[in-house]
Scaffold this active site. Sequence first.
Site, PDB file in Angstrom:
ATOM      1  N   GLU A  13      37.194  17.159  56.994  1.00 19.21           N
ATOM      2  CA  GLU A  13      38.022  17.515  55.928  1.00 19.21           C
ATOM      3  C   GLU A  13      37.134  17.885  54.909  1.00 19.21           C
ATOM      4  O   GLU A  13      35.859  17.587  54.846  1.00 19.21           O
ATOM      5  CB  GLU A  13      39.016  16.248  55.638  1.00 19.21           C
ATOM      6  CG  GLU A  13      40.001  16.004  56.596  1.00 19.21           C
ATOM      7  CD  GLU A  13      41.070  17.266  56.881  1.00 19.21           C
ATOM      8  OE1 GLU A  13      41.042  18.035  56.216  1.00 19.21           O
ATOM      9  OE2 GLU A  13      41.985  16.886  57.574  1.00 19.21           O
TER      10      GLU A  13
ATOM     11  N   CYS B 129      44.453  19.740  59.895  1.00 28.40           N
ATOM     12  CA  CYS B 129      43.452  19.399  60.459  1.00 28.40           C
ATOM     13  C   CYS B 129      42.775  20.708  61.415  1.00 28.40           C
ATOM     14  O   CYS B 129      43.646  21.037  62.210  1.00 28.40           O
ATOM     15  CB  CYS B 129      43.780  18.210  61.662  1.00 28.40           C
ATOM     16  SG  CYS B 129      42.397  18.169  63.041  1.00 28.40           S
TER      17      CYS B 129
END
Length: 227
Positions: free
Chosen positions: A109, A8
């Site tokens: 993402e 992340c």
Amino acid sequence: MHHGREMCGRYSLTADPEELARRFEFAGDWKHLAPRFNVAPTQQVLAVVGGDERRAGLMRWGLIPHWAKQRRPGRPLINARAETVAERPAFRAAFRRRRCLVLADGFYEWQRAGGSKRPMRIVLDSEEPFAFAGLWSVWTDPEGQRISSCAIITTEANDLLKPIHDRMPVILPRDAEGFWLDPGVDDSGVLGSLLVPYASDAMATYEVSVLVNSATNDSPEVIAKVV
């Protein structure tokens, strides 16, 4: 595992600061906090700490363990894996004693599509802000300056995210936020039980433009849906 890419590494926090203060129950004047559309590692991020008296503060995203001799060269510790956070020397003390909420309203993402990667933004269905499970540390540099820093815990992806990435940040359920912050809790088994994938059916994803790829782009266009 996709090597060479953090689990992340980008997120957003665009919500009104006064709404955030009410929702996450912290005091102080944060009116001047600018909306962030593309938060990147080593930048200052908004985190909440404390038990009964919650405080918000800006911390460097990339945890520097309190015992470090120097700022770690190379890649900053922006993520801690849920599976090893209780044992890993860089994180275990913070996991027991210095947990925080890292506030966000979406994260990014990159989905592999043929030879390229499509950036996707992941949000709650409600589009409300939420809290990543975070850890923090205070490190004193050789000149005596104190630096607060943090990391975001990651876990395996839920079904919604699996086609995009095999990991996801831990988003705490709202009713677990107080427990996570409680300095009286240090049972790693109980804490570990919170470090699970968030429910797929409470989340949504959409494609955004490649503007997000560069951390210098921090404008509303970054979070806009690609049609």
